[in-house]
Design an enzyme around this catalytic site. Structure first.
Site, PDB file in Angstrom:
ATOM      1  N   THR A  81      31.020 -25.744  -7.191  1.00  0.00           N
ATOM      2  CA  THR A  81      32.088 -25.776  -8.628  1.00  0.00           C
ATOM      3  C   THR A  81      32.885 -25.291  -8.108  1.00  0.00           C
ATOM      4  O   THR A  81      34.282 -25.729  -8.399  1.00  0.00           O
ATOM      5  CB  THR A  81      31.322 -25.050  -9.827  1.00  0.00           C
ATOM      6  N   TYR A 107      33.348 -32.767 -14.123  1.00  0.00           N
ATOM      7  CA  TYR A 107      33.545 -32.816 -12.956  1.00  0.00           C
ATOM      8  C   TYR A 107      32.779 -32.984 -11.814  1.00  0.00           C
ATOM      9  O   TYR A 107      32.218 -32.983 -12.421  1.00  0.00           O
ATOM     10  CB  TYR A 107      34.525 -31.135 -13.176  1.00  0.00           C
ATOM     11  N   THR A 136      27.127 -22.387  -6.972  1.00  0.00           N
ATOM     12  CA  THR A 136      25.961 -21.205  -8.054  1.00  0.00           C
ATOM     13  C   THR A 136      24.097 -21.723  -8.051  1.00  0.00           C
ATOM     14  O   THR A 136      23.502 -21.241  -8.422  1.00  0.00           O
ATOM     15  CB  THR A 136      26.575 -21.041  -9.510  1.00  0.00           C
ATOM     16  N   ASP A 137      23.695 -23.577  -7.688  1.00  0.00           N
ATOM     17  CA  ASP A 137      22.867 -23.814  -8.912  1.00  0.00           C
ATOM     18  C   ASP A 137      21.765 -23.468  -7.465  1.00  0.00           C
ATOM     19  O   ASP A 137      20.876 -22.789  -8.003  1.00  0.00           O
ATOM     20  CB  ASP A 137      22.682 -25.254  -8.675  1.00  0.00           C
ATOM     21  N   LYS A 191      20.417 -17.183 -11.636  1.00  0.00           N
ATOM     22  CA  LYS A 191      20.800 -18.003 -11.617  1.00  0.00           C
ATOM     23  C   LYS A 191      20.337 -18.151 -13.684  1.00  0.00           C
ATOM     24  O   LYS A 191      18.791 -18.568 -13.538  1.00  0.00           O
ATOM     25  CB  LYS A 191      21.618 -19.097 -11.311  1.00  0.00           C
ATOM     26  N   GLU A 210      -5.308 -10.746 -12.988  1.00  0.00           N
ATOM     27  CA  GLU A 210      -6.133 -11.973 -13.865  1.00  0.00           C
ATOM     28  C   GLU A 210      -7.229 -13.126 -13.115  1.00  0.00           C
ATOM     29  O   GLU A 210      -8.000 -14.000 -13.504  1.00  0.00           O
ATOM     30  CB  GLU A 210      -5.560 -13.319 -14.915  1.00  0.00           C
TER      31      GLU A 210
HETATM   32  N1  ASP Z   1      25.990 -27.819  -9.657  1.00  0.00           N
HETATM   33  C1  ASP Z   1      27.040 -27.225  -9.134  1.00  0.00           C
HETATM   34  C2  ASP Z   1      26.447 -26.280  -7.727  1.00  0.00           C
HETATM   35  O1  ASP Z   1      25.896 -25.487  -7.638  1.00  0.00           O
HETATM   36  C3  ASP Z   1      27.323 -25.745  -9.845  1.00  0.00           C
HETATM   37  C4  ASP Z   1      28.123 -24.700  -9.616  1.00  0.00           C
HETATM   38  O2  ASP Z   1      28.411 -24.496  -8.044  1.00  0.00           O
HETATM   39  O3  ASP Z   1      28.310 -23.903 -11.051  1.00  0.00           O
HETATM   40  O4  ASP Z   1      27.030 -26.951  -6.542  1.00  0.00           O
END
Ligand code: ASP
Length: 328
Positions: free
Chosen positions: A12, A25, A91-92, A164, A285
């Site tokens: 992103t 986007y 971020t994924d 995340k 457990e």
């Molecule tokens: N889908 C995006 C990615 O991981 C989300 C992000 O970058 O925040 O490339």
């Protein structure tokens, strides 16, 4: 002035939308040159060199790209004139690549990942400040020997700990078990501590010559989870299975029996947890000794999978594999 190389992989932070106020986007659209040019005064922190490694949404991050990244970072950091590396990434799957690099980069020099939650075209896009902060952290000699770090939203996280936690908020990364490594304000870092586990220059793992990994699958436990998923996975060639279990790595009786018979066939079974925080301990457990199971300790399922894939690059006993989870 120190030199920092920025390796771009997409996400992103390189995303572009049609307007500043719409949620839609496409990730991985901007070039590294344009991303650097969008950050005011970044040239005051370090001499910056940009390099495009890939340009994908991180949902499409692959082990082939991760290996390429690790090899390039190792090559760059051997050069005396490079002080540190920044990687821009979606971020994924940031936590997966961060943990992979934490185990396969061989250097004491700073390796800092960053990304953003809003695309470059959004109102209050968070990418430029995150990149500025990441370069500031990578240029700081005090960052050395801390392993791979992730800098997002003024926070500095260790690769072992971060995860995340929010689908859209700029405050998405947390380090639930161990807490933050530090904070960063306009490029200036304050450290609270170093990551505790072994990493980078003390890691025994290497991707030199590695082209592919043995298959390791993850199953997310749920009520009445069908046990035949485990058999299906093995029939498709899995050599390891991570159970994202309930609570302390639990699963129902049918899955437990299937996991036990898989372990008896030398499929490595790792019990992790789908819960957001906390460790998975041996013989709580579940009788791990009788089942020949491994526990993930602090690692969430996606990181437990990466450690197992690296562990399976050579022959190791179950005891040795278990020890890796307490070490890394
Ligand atoms: N889908 C995006 C990615 O991981 C989300 C992000 O970058 O925040 O490339």
């Amino acid at each position: 002035m120190v030199k920092v190389v920025v390796l771009a992989t997409g996400g992103t932070i390189a995303g572009v939308g049609a307007s500043g106020t719409q949620p839609g986007y496409s990730s991985g659209e901007m070039s590294i040159e344009d991303m650097i040019a969008a950050v005011p005064n970044i040239e005051n922190l370090a001499h910056i060199q940009g390099e495009q490694i890939a340009n994908v949404g991180s949902q499409d991050m692959s082990f082939a790209i991760m290996i390429r990244l690790a090899c390039r970072i190792n090559e760059l950091l051997q050069s005396e004139d490079v002080s540190g590396v920044v990687i821009t990434h979606g971020t994924d799957t940031m936590e997966e690549t961060a943990y992979f690099l934490n185990l396969t980069v061989k250097s004491t020099k700073p390796v800092v990942m960053t990304g953003s939650m809003r695309p470059s075209t959004a109102i209050s896009a968070d990418g430029p400040l995150n990149l500025y902060n990441a370069v500031g952290v990578a240029a700081d000699p005090d960052t050395a020997k801390r392993g791979v770090l992730v800098v997002v939203n003024d926070r500095i996280h260790g690769a072992h700990a971060l995860t995340k936690t929010n689908t859209t908020s700029v405050e998405t990364f947390l380090s639930p078990i161990n807490g933050l490594v530090g904070t960063v304000i306009y490029g200036s870092a304050t450290y609270f501590r170093a990551p505790f586990r072994k990493h980078t220059y003390t890691s025994e793992f290497s991707v030199d010559g590695a082209t592919r990994f043995k298959r390791v699958d993850i199953f997310h436990a749920c009520a009445d989870m069908p046990a035949d998923l485990i058999d299906c996975s093995i029939s498709q060639g899995a050599r390891g299975i991570v159970i994202a279990g309930h609570g302390n790595g639990n699963m129902n009786k049918a899955c437990l029996a299937a996991a036990k018979s898989a372990a008896a066939k030398h499929i490595v079974i790792v019990r992790s947890s789908s819960v957001a925080s906390g460790t998975v301990g041996r013989n709580v457990e579940v009788d791990d000794d009788a089942g020949q199971f491994i526990v993930s300790d602090e690692l969430n399922p996606v990181k437990a999978r990466i450690l197992l894939m690296l562990a399976l690059l050579k022959d190791r006993s179950l005891e040795e594999i278990q020890e890796l989870y307490f070490t890394y």
